[in-house]
Enzyme design. Structure first.
Site, PDB file in Angstrom:
ATOM      1  N   HIS A 297       7.376   2.054   1.537  1.00  0.00           N
ATOM      2  CA  HIS A 297       7.284   0.601   1.387  1.00  0.00           C
ATOM      3  C   HIS A 297       8.619  -0.112   1.517  1.00  0.00           C
ATOM      4  CE1 HIS A 297       8.710   1.746  -2.578  1.00  0.00           C
ATOM      5  NE2 HIS A 297       9.063   0.495  -2.762  1.00  0.00           N
TER       6      HIS A 297
HETATM    7  C1  UD1 Z   1       9.000  -4.412  -4.961  1.00  0.00           C
HETATM    8  C2  UD1 Z   1      10.468  -4.220  -5.317  1.00  0.00           C
HETATM    9  C3  UD1 Z   1      10.905  -2.816  -4.974  1.00  0.00           C
HETATM   10  C4  UD1 Z   1       9.984  -1.785  -5.604  1.00  0.00           C
HETATM   11  C5  UD1 Z   1       8.544  -2.084  -5.251  1.00  0.00           C
HETATM   12  C6  UD1 Z   1       7.642  -1.156  -5.987  1.00  0.00           C
HETATM   13  C7  UD1 Z   1      11.978  -6.166  -5.119  1.00  0.00           C
HETATM   14  C8  UD1 Z   1      12.993  -6.822  -4.294  1.00  0.00           C
HETATM   15  N1  UD1 Z   1      11.313  -5.129  -4.554  1.00  0.00           N
HETATM   16  O1  UD1 Z   1       8.866  -4.254  -3.564  1.00  0.00           O
HETATM   17  O2  UD1 Z   1      12.213  -2.596  -5.443  1.00  0.00           O
HETATM   18  O3  UD1 Z   1      10.334  -0.524  -5.105  1.00  0.00           O
HETATM   19  O4  UD1 Z   1       8.228  -3.434  -5.636  1.00  0.00           O
HETATM   20  O5  UD1 Z   1       6.403  -1.046  -5.385  1.00  0.00           O
HETATM   21  O6  UD1 Z   1      11.769  -6.545  -6.244  1.00  0.00           O
HETATM   22  N2  UD1 Z   1       1.898  -7.604  -2.346  1.00  0.00           N
HETATM   23  C9  UD1 Z   1       0.556  -7.569  -2.619  1.00  0.00           C
HETATM   24  N3  UD1 Z   1       0.155  -7.379  -3.916  1.00  0.00           N
HETATM   25  C10 UD1 Z   1       1.029  -7.225  -4.914  1.00  0.00           C
HETATM   26  C11 UD1 Z   1       2.400  -7.286  -4.641  1.00  0.00           C
HETATM   27  C12 UD1 Z   1       2.816  -7.464  -3.346  1.00  0.00           C
HETATM   28  O7  UD1 Z   1      -0.281  -7.704  -1.723  1.00  0.00           O
HETATM   29  O8  UD1 Z   1       0.586  -7.051  -6.055  1.00  0.00           O
HETATM   30  C13 UD1 Z   1       2.340  -7.768  -0.945  1.00  0.00           C
HETATM   31  C14 UD1 Z   1       2.673  -9.213  -0.619  1.00  0.00           C
HETATM   32  O9  UD1 Z   1       2.316  -9.428   0.703  1.00  0.00           O
HETATM   33  C15 UD1 Z   1       4.178  -9.240  -0.745  1.00  0.00           C
HETATM   34  C16 UD1 Z   1       4.585  -7.847  -0.322  1.00  0.00           C
HETATM   35  O10 UD1 Z   1       3.539  -7.003  -0.771  1.00  0.00           O
HETATM   36  O11 UD1 Z   1       4.766 -10.228   0.062  1.00  0.00           O
HETATM   37  C17 UD1 Z   1       5.899  -7.379  -0.944  1.00  0.00           C
HETATM   38  O12 UD1 Z   1       5.891  -7.540  -2.374  1.00  0.00           O
HETATM   39  P1  UD1 Z   1       7.270  -7.684  -3.208  1.00  0.00           P
HETATM   40  O13 UD1 Z   1       6.954  -7.705  -4.656  1.00  0.00           O
HETATM   41  O14 UD1 Z   1       8.072  -8.786  -2.646  1.00  0.00           O
HETATM   42  O15 UD1 Z   1       8.070  -6.416  -2.836  1.00  0.00           O
HETATM   43  P2  UD1 Z   1       7.637  -4.898  -2.800  1.00  0.00           P
HETATM   44  O16 UD1 Z   1       7.733  -4.440  -1.390  1.00  0.00           O
HETATM   45  O17 UD1 Z   1       6.371  -4.713  -3.545  1.00  0.00           O
HETATM   46  N1  UDP Z   2       2.741   5.488  -7.308  1.00  0.00           N
HETATM   47  C1  UDP Z   2       1.415   5.425  -7.720  1.00  0.00           C
HETATM   48  N2  UDP Z   2       0.443   5.234  -6.779  1.00  0.00           N
HETATM   49  C2  UDP Z   2       0.733   5.130  -5.453  1.00  0.00           C
HETATM   50  C3  UDP Z   2       2.085   5.203  -5.043  1.00  0.00           C
HETATM   51  C4  UDP Z   2       3.065   5.380  -5.998  1.00  0.00           C
HETATM   52  O1  UDP Z   2       1.119   5.555  -8.902  1.00  0.00           O
HETATM   53  O2  UDP Z   2      -0.183   4.964  -4.656  1.00  0.00           O
HETATM   54  C5  UDP Z   2       3.778   5.664  -8.321  1.00  0.00           C
HETATM   55  C6  UDP Z   2       4.698   6.824  -8.090  1.00  0.00           C
HETATM   56  O3  UDP Z   2       4.183   7.980  -8.682  1.00  0.00           O
HETATM   57  C7  UDP Z   2       5.990   6.351  -8.752  1.00  0.00           C
HETATM   58  C8  UDP Z   2       5.933   4.869  -8.600  1.00  0.00           C
HETATM   59  O4  UDP Z   2       4.602   4.524  -8.266  1.00  0.00           O
HETATM   60  O5  UDP Z   2       6.018   6.634 -10.132  1.00  0.00           O
HETATM   61  C9  UDP Z   2       6.870   4.477  -7.526  1.00  0.00           C
HETATM   62  O6  UDP Z   2       6.672   3.178  -7.186  1.00  0.00           O
HETATM   63  P1  UDP Z   2       7.148   2.612  -5.801  1.00  0.00           P
HETATM   64  O7  UDP Z   2       7.255   3.693  -4.802  1.00  0.00           O
HETATM   65  O8  UDP Z   2       6.260   1.476  -5.512  1.00  0.00           O
HETATM   66  O9  UDP Z   2       8.579   2.010  -6.169  1.00  0.00           O
HETATM   67  P2  UDP Z   2      10.038   2.633  -6.276  1.00  0.00           P
HETATM   68  O10 UDP Z   2       9.999   3.794  -7.175  1.00  0.00           O
HETATM   69  O11 UDP Z   2      10.482   2.973  -4.895  1.00  0.00           O
HETATM   70  O12 UDP Z   2      10.822   1.498  -6.827  1.00  0.00           O
END
Ligand code: UD1
Ligand code: UDP
Length: 369
Positions: free
Chosen positions: A203
């Protein structure tokens, strides 16, 4: 009272052991949910799987351009803190929720505790690098997973309030991996039938926001897996799903990919335990794979978890090339899995709560004399 600010999937997972420990000791706390993640598969299911109490406040900020998101979190958390009047604010990690929560605590002069402090990728193209550095700068307590982060903080002049405690991901993943063996039905639901598979999660903007990069990565993973008779079980993050759709890349998710909805923690851990190798750009998955003795190939040029590479649990591969990824996968599948977990013994939450609740703990900002 301790206020825990959280907003995304990994924050729910990594603060859960602290929340459970505070509850076990009867110590008052309140969860302030920013609402950065809101899709049930990234949010609600974790409250169930992790047995978390409902938040005292949910700001429902949702998805916004970064500056707007941080601004809404800052003002919303600030209002909540003025009502709740906590003794300490706890944030975990490096998301926009962390930065907004940290700034709110700072503006109200409430001591900030930063869990998973001192991690650095030195890659400022990542949105997380700025968030973690800035949060660290205003924190009074820095809970570092290993000595490496304490040394990084020292290098930045942060010497006070630094505690090396391990990572709560060990507490969470050990506890819930055991539970997942008892209750997860994910193998049956996916009808995997004992066939070898690799778990894929991706992601990071650097991998999924550029159409050429994303297409090349999906192609490389598919070719690599086909050559080895692996299925690619791929719980697709909403960000990645949206980009695949926007770039018209849906056809690349054909077999050997098995694209599925994001999973709850119980099912994710069950799949992680059974995978031949984890292919990921996730921070949490790198740590969990290391904890559960599952080999990992990280699809990035760098990691803020170099300990995983140091102990032989993880390899970095930034090339979107089937041959290169395959070579790392082969190496990791063949290598011994008896590494020592650098992230602690699963009792990090107890150590953190001991420090948070100790009246003698120094709570001045790190820069204060
Ligand atoms: C965010 C964090 C990242 C973390 C990740 C965990 C920041 C800058 N990034 O990234 O560090 O690793 O979460 O998963 O804070 N969206 C949905 N539903 C949701 C949330 C997001 O559909 O509940 C979609 C939206 O289109 C949104 C995109 O995902 O624009 C990105 O969401 P965002 O929270 O900005 O960043 P992540 O990529 O989730
Ligand atoms: N995770 C989960 N379901 C998924 C993908 C990830 O429960 O489908 C968990 C994973 O085990 C880890 C956490 O989400 O504990 C990691 O989150 P993510 O990769 O979104 O963020 P990051 O750790 O890179 O910030």
């Amino acid at each position: 009272m301790i206020a825990v600010v959280l907003g995304t999937r990994p924050e729910l997972i990594k603060t859960a052991p602290i929340i459970h420990e505070l509850a076990r000791r009867g110590s008052p706390f309140a969860l302030i949910h920013t609402g950065q993640h809101y899709t049930p598969a990234l949010d609600e299911i974790f409250f169930r799987d992790l047995e978390l109490p409902p938040p005292a406040v949910n700001l429902h900020v949702g998805s916004l351009p970064a500056a707007h998101q941080v601004a809404r979190i800052l003002t919303g958390v600030s209002d909540a803190l003025e009502q709740l009047k906590p003794r300490i604010v706890l944030v975990q990690g490096d998301t926009n929720s962390v930065l907004g929560g940290a700034l709110a605590a700072h503006k109200l002069s409430i001591p900030l505790a930063h869990l998973e402090a001192g991690l650095r990728s030195d890659d400022w193209t990542m949105p997380e690098e700025g968030n973690r550095v800035l949060a660290g700068r205003v924190a009074a307590l820095h809970f570092c997973p290993t000595e490496l982060q304490a040394a990084r903080l020292a290098g930045e002049g942060i010497l006070h309030g630094v505690h090396v405690v391990g990572n709560t991901i060990v507490d969470a993943s050990l506890r819930f991996a055991a539970r997942s063996l008892e209750i997860s039905t994910i193998f049956e639901r996916l009808e995997l039938g004992g066939r070898p598979y690799a778990l894929v999660t991706m992601h990071r903007p650097s991998n999924v926001d550029d159409p050429q990069r994303l297409a090349a990565l999906l192609d490389a993973l598919a070719t690599m897996a086909r050559e080895r008779g692996l299925e690619l079980v791929f719980p697709v993050h909403p960000r990645t799903r949206e980009k695949i759709r926007a770039f018209g890349l849906e056809s690349k998710l054909a077999a050997p990919f098995r694209p599925i909805e994001p999973l709850g923690y119980i099912d994710l851990l069950r799949l992680l335990r059974g995978t031949e190798v984890a292919l990921t750009d996730s921070g949490g998955v790198q740590e969990e794979a290391c904890t559960l003795h599952v080999p990992c190939v990280t699809l990035r040029p760098n990691t803020e978890r170099p300990e995983t590479v140091g102990v032989g649990a993880n390899a970095l591969c930034d090339e979107a090339d089937a041959g290169r990824i395959g070579a790392f996968v082969d190496d990791m599948r063949e290598a011994p899995r008896d590494w020592k977990n650098p992230f602690g013994d699963g009792h990090t939450s107890e150590r953190v709560v001991d420090i948070l609740l100790n009246p003698r703990t120094r709570l001045a900002p790190s820069g204060a004399p």
